[in-house]
Each structure stands twice: as C-alpha cells, then as structure tokens.
Design a protein around this motif. Structure first.
Motif, PDB file in Angstrom:
ATOM      1  N   ASN A 152      -9.794   4.860 -36.151  1.00 21.98           N
ATOM      2  CA  ASN A 152      -9.938   5.686 -34.960  1.00 21.98           C
ATOM      3  C   ASN A 152     -11.088   5.181 -34.109  1.00 21.98           C
ATOM      4  O   ASN A 152     -12.067   4.642 -34.638  1.00 21.98           O
ATOM      5  CB  ASN A 152     -10.205   7.140 -35.365  1.00 21.98           C
ATOM      6  N   ARG A 153     -10.951   5.374 -32.790  1.00 25.65           N
ATOM      7  CA  ARG A 153     -12.022   4.963 -31.868  1.00 25.65           C
ATOM      8  C   ARG A 153     -13.360   5.573 -32.305  1.00 25.65           C
ATOM      9  O   ARG A 153     -14.359   4.885 -32.415  1.00 25.65           O
ATOM     10  CB  ARG A 153     -11.653   5.429 -30.448  1.00 25.65           C
ATOM     11  N   THR A 154     -13.345   6.881 -32.579  1.00 23.32           N
ATOM     12  CA  THR A 154     -14.556   7.540 -33.071  1.00 23.32           C
ATOM     13  C   THR A 154     -14.495   7.530 -34.600  1.00 23.32           C
ATOM     14  O   THR A 154     -13.735   8.292 -35.208  1.00 23.32           O
ATOM     15  CB  THR A 154     -14.630   8.991 -32.548  1.00 23.32           C
ATOM     16  N   LYS A 157     -14.704  10.653 -36.980  1.00 21.39           N
ATOM     17  CA  LYS A 157     -13.537  11.539 -37.125  1.00 21.39           C
ATOM     18  C   LYS A 157     -12.553  10.992 -38.163  1.00 21.39           C
ATOM     19  O   LYS A 157     -11.940  11.742 -38.914  1.00 21.39           O
ATOM     20  CB  LYS A 157     -12.847  11.744 -35.774  1.00 21.39           C
TER      21      LYS A 157
HETATM   22  P1  ATR Z   1      -3.746  15.351 -30.806  1.00 24.19           P
HETATM   23  O1  ATR Z   1      -3.827  16.751 -31.308  1.00 24.19           O
HETATM   24  O2  ATR Z   1      -2.594  15.079 -29.895  1.00 24.19           O
HETATM   25  O3  ATR Z   1      -3.838  14.336 -31.914  1.00 24.19           O
HETATM   26  P2  ATR Z   1      -6.543  15.045 -30.153  1.00 24.19           P
HETATM   27  O4  ATR Z   1      -6.893  15.898 -31.313  1.00 24.19           O
HETATM   28  O5  ATR Z   1      -7.257  15.247 -28.858  1.00 24.19           O
HETATM   29  O6  ATR Z   1      -5.005  15.167 -29.813  1.00 24.19           O
HETATM   30  O7  ATR Z   1      -6.689  13.506 -30.616  1.00 24.19           O
HETATM   31  C1  ATR Z   1      -6.500  12.457 -29.744  1.00 24.19           C
HETATM   32  C2  ATR Z   1      -6.603  11.136 -30.500  1.00 24.19           C
HETATM   33  O8  ATR Z   1      -6.376  10.081 -29.561  1.00 24.19           O
HETATM   34  C3  ATR Z   1      -7.975  10.884 -31.109  1.00 24.19           C
HETATM   35  O9  ATR Z   1      -7.826  10.114 -32.286  1.00 24.19           O
HETATM   36  C4  ATR Z   1      -8.652  10.073 -29.995  1.00 24.19           C
HETATM   37  O10 ATR Z   1      -9.701   9.252 -30.427  1.00 24.19           O
HETATM   38  P3  ATR Z   1     -11.229   9.828 -30.484  1.00 24.19           P
HETATM   39  O11 ATR Z   1     -11.299  10.622 -31.756  1.00 24.19           O
HETATM   40  O12 ATR Z   1     -12.065   8.607 -30.500  1.00 24.19           O
HETATM   41  O13 ATR Z   1     -11.396  10.663 -29.248  1.00 24.19           O
HETATM   42  C5  ATR Z   1      -7.509   9.202 -29.556  1.00 24.19           C
HETATM   43  N1  ATR Z   1      -7.702   8.638 -28.222  1.00 24.19           N
HETATM   44  C6  ATR Z   1      -7.612   9.279 -27.030  1.00 24.19           C
HETATM   45  N2  ATR Z   1      -7.854   8.426 -26.018  1.00 24.19           N
HETATM   46  C7  ATR Z   1      -8.107   7.196 -26.583  1.00 24.19           C
HETATM   47  C8  ATR Z   1      -8.409   5.899 -26.059  1.00 24.19           C
HETATM   48  N3  ATR Z   1      -8.490   5.681 -24.745  1.00 24.19           N
HETATM   49  N4  ATR Z   1      -8.568   4.882 -26.941  1.00 24.19           N
HETATM   50  C9  ATR Z   1      -8.466   5.104 -28.275  1.00 24.19           C
HETATM   51  N5  ATR Z   1      -8.190   6.293 -28.828  1.00 24.19           N
HETATM   52  C10 ATR Z   1      -8.006   7.343 -27.996  1.00 24.19           C
END
Ligand code: ATR
Length: 275
Positions: A152-154, A157
């Motif tokens: 994951n990007r973060t 998490k």
């Molecule tokens: P959902 O319930 O649809 O899974 P969410 O809980 O908001 O929505 O999770 C979104 C996921 O998309 C997360 O893993 C987020 O990464 P972060 O935890 O780093 O925020 C990921 N995500 C969203 N935009 C992103 C991007 N531009 N590049 C990489 N990961 C992204």
C-alpha cells in the motif's frame, strides 16, 4: 403485499443496483421491487428510522454511508465488523436490523466463477489497504488462498491490516513490482483508475506471470490501465463487474434465500457500462 428493498447513497442516480435486483426479483417470480434513495449524511438517522417504520425488507448502503450507518443498526455480523463497514442490511424474523458486508465474499465468488475448475494457486498480492482491501484479503484467506502479501502507498495501513491476519506479509510497492511474477493472484483494490478521474496505476503490472490472474475491482472503465497492462503481459485479467454482481447476489440471497443468475447479469452490466 409487494415487498420493497432499496439502496441508500449520495450520489445515487448512477447506481446499477436497481436494474440488477429488479431483474432478479422478476426472474425469481417475487412480488418485490428495489429503489434508489438519495440520502445525505445529515439525514441518515432519519432515513433509517423511516425504512424501519415503513417496513423495507432490507437495503444496500453505498458511499458515503457504509461506516456511518453502523450505530443505527441493531447488530453487525462478523463480515461487517472486520471491514468496519456495512453494504447490506437485512431483517431477522423478529424485526432486528443486521448489517453485513458482502464485498469480500463477492470478490471470492467472482474469482471462483471466473477461474471455474482451474483454481488459482500460489502467493496472493493485495494492492491497497482500505476497506475493500480488508474485506477481500480476509475473504480470500478464509477461502484458503495464499500465502498473502499486502502492499500500500501508506505502509502503516498495510502493516495494520497484515497484523490482523495470520501469516500475512507487507511488501513495498517497488518490491511488489519486481517480484510480481511470483504471484498467482494479484488484486488491485485502490481507487486509482476509477472513472478515469485518477489516472495512472498504483504499480506497474508488466511483470505479471503469464496465466496469473490479475484482478481490478474497478468496473468503470471496464478495463483500467492497470488491467490492460497486465493483459498485454499475458495475464488472465478480471475486472470488477463480477465482484459488483456477486456482492449484490449475496445480498439478494440474504433477503430471499435465492442465489440468482450471476453469469447473465455480468453480461448485462458489462453492456451497460460499456455503453
Ligand atoms: P475503499 O473502502 O474503497 O478501499 P479507502 O478505504 O479510502 O477506500 O482506501 C483507498 C485505497 O486506495 C487505499 O489503500 C489508498 O492508499 P492510502 O492508504 O495510501 O491512502 C489507495 N489509494 C488511493 N489513491 C491512491 C493513489 N493515488 N496511489 C496509490 N494508492 C492510492
């Protein structure tokens, strides 16, 4: 009396759930209907009280109410507890409202329909660590897939998610890209690529193994850049239509006891999205 079901969200006009459930009610010969209801965050509590009083048989919940609805229900089951989110509400015989989440199992069902007799083997990579990733990772592990890896990007998490699951490892995006050929199944759960609003890919899947299954839970567009790259690399690619249909089918089953025809519905939804 005609029974009725609903989907609550904001926005809601774009939802394909009404078309899907109405077709299934018709196929099952049930005297029931399914309506979209536009509910804004400030009026969610009143909306739930209204649904309860007016006798809705059950409903789906979509953005932005999946978490906010929990305090207004009588109970949540283990699937919703794990995802900390509800997408389906059903009533018990004594009228209690139970929140469930069919997204993770919906993904697994769609994977099993897609792969038919040829079950996916080998390590599994989940990209993302949000609500969808959680549900899918738990449901895959429950169904015996793995070993599981999360990226994951973060990173924190991904670590939180992995710490709640047995034998699950966190890897960086760079490492995941380099080692992509080792995975039998890769599941893209982030919002990157959705509705063409977020261009790009969370990682480049060009090194996917031939015959690996590479899935994206996005279904609009039908083929994200991520999925197209994986397909051109020779992987078997699966978009998010199947997960959408099966999460709905699992909700329909909770309400009626019937698991509806998903194959025909996948074709219907694919045609609608593809325009
Ligand atoms: P959902 O319930 O649809 O899974 P969410 O809980 O908001 O929505 O999770 C979104 C996921 O998309 C997360 O893993 C987020 O990464 P972060 O935890 O780093 O925020 C990921 N995500 C969203 N935009 C992103 C991007 N531009 N590049 C990489 N990961 C992204």
């Amino acid at each position: 009396m005609k029974s009725w079901y609903a989907v609550l969200g904001d926005p809601i006009a774009q939802s394909m759930s009404p078309v899907m459930h109405d077709q299934w009610f018709e196929e099952a010969g049930l005297h029931a209907t399914y309506i979209p209801i536009h509910v804004q965050a400030e009026t969610l509590e009143q909306a739930i009280a209204g649904l309860r009083t007016l006798g809705s048989g059950g409903w789906n919940v979509t953005v932005p109410h999946k978490q906010a609805i929990i305090p207004y229900l009588d109970e949540v089951d283990s699937s919703a507890e794990r995802m900390e989110a509800v997408n389906t509400v059903y009533r018990t015989e004594d009228g209690r409202l139970i929140g469930a989440n069919t997204d993770g199992r919906g993904f697994v069902k769609s994977l099993e329909e897609f792969t038919a007799q040829e079950r996916v083997t080998g390590p599994v990579l989940v990209i993302g660590a949000g609500g969808a990733a959680r549900g899918i990772a738990f449901a895959l592990q429950e169904a015996g897939y793995g070993p599981m890896y999360v990226t994951n990007r973060t990173v924190s998490k991904a670590e939180d998610l992995a710490s709640e699951m047995d034998g699950t490892q966190v890897i960086s995006t760079e490492e995941a890209e380099q080692r992509l050929g080792e995975f039998g199944l890769v599941v893209q759960t982030t919002s990157v690529g959705m509705n063409f609003a977020q261009a790009g890919m969370p990682l480049d899947p060009k090194a996917a193994a031939k015959n690996a299954v590479v899935a994206d839970i996005i279904y609009n567009p039908l083929e994200t850049a991520f999925l197209q790259t994986a397909r051109l690399a020779g992987a078997r690619t699966m978009n998010g239509v199947g997960m959408f249909v099966h999460q709905g089918a699992l909700a329909f089953e909770k309400w009626t006891g019937i698991y509806p025809d998903t194959k025909k519905m996948i074709d219907t939804i694919t045609m609608k999205v593809g325009g």
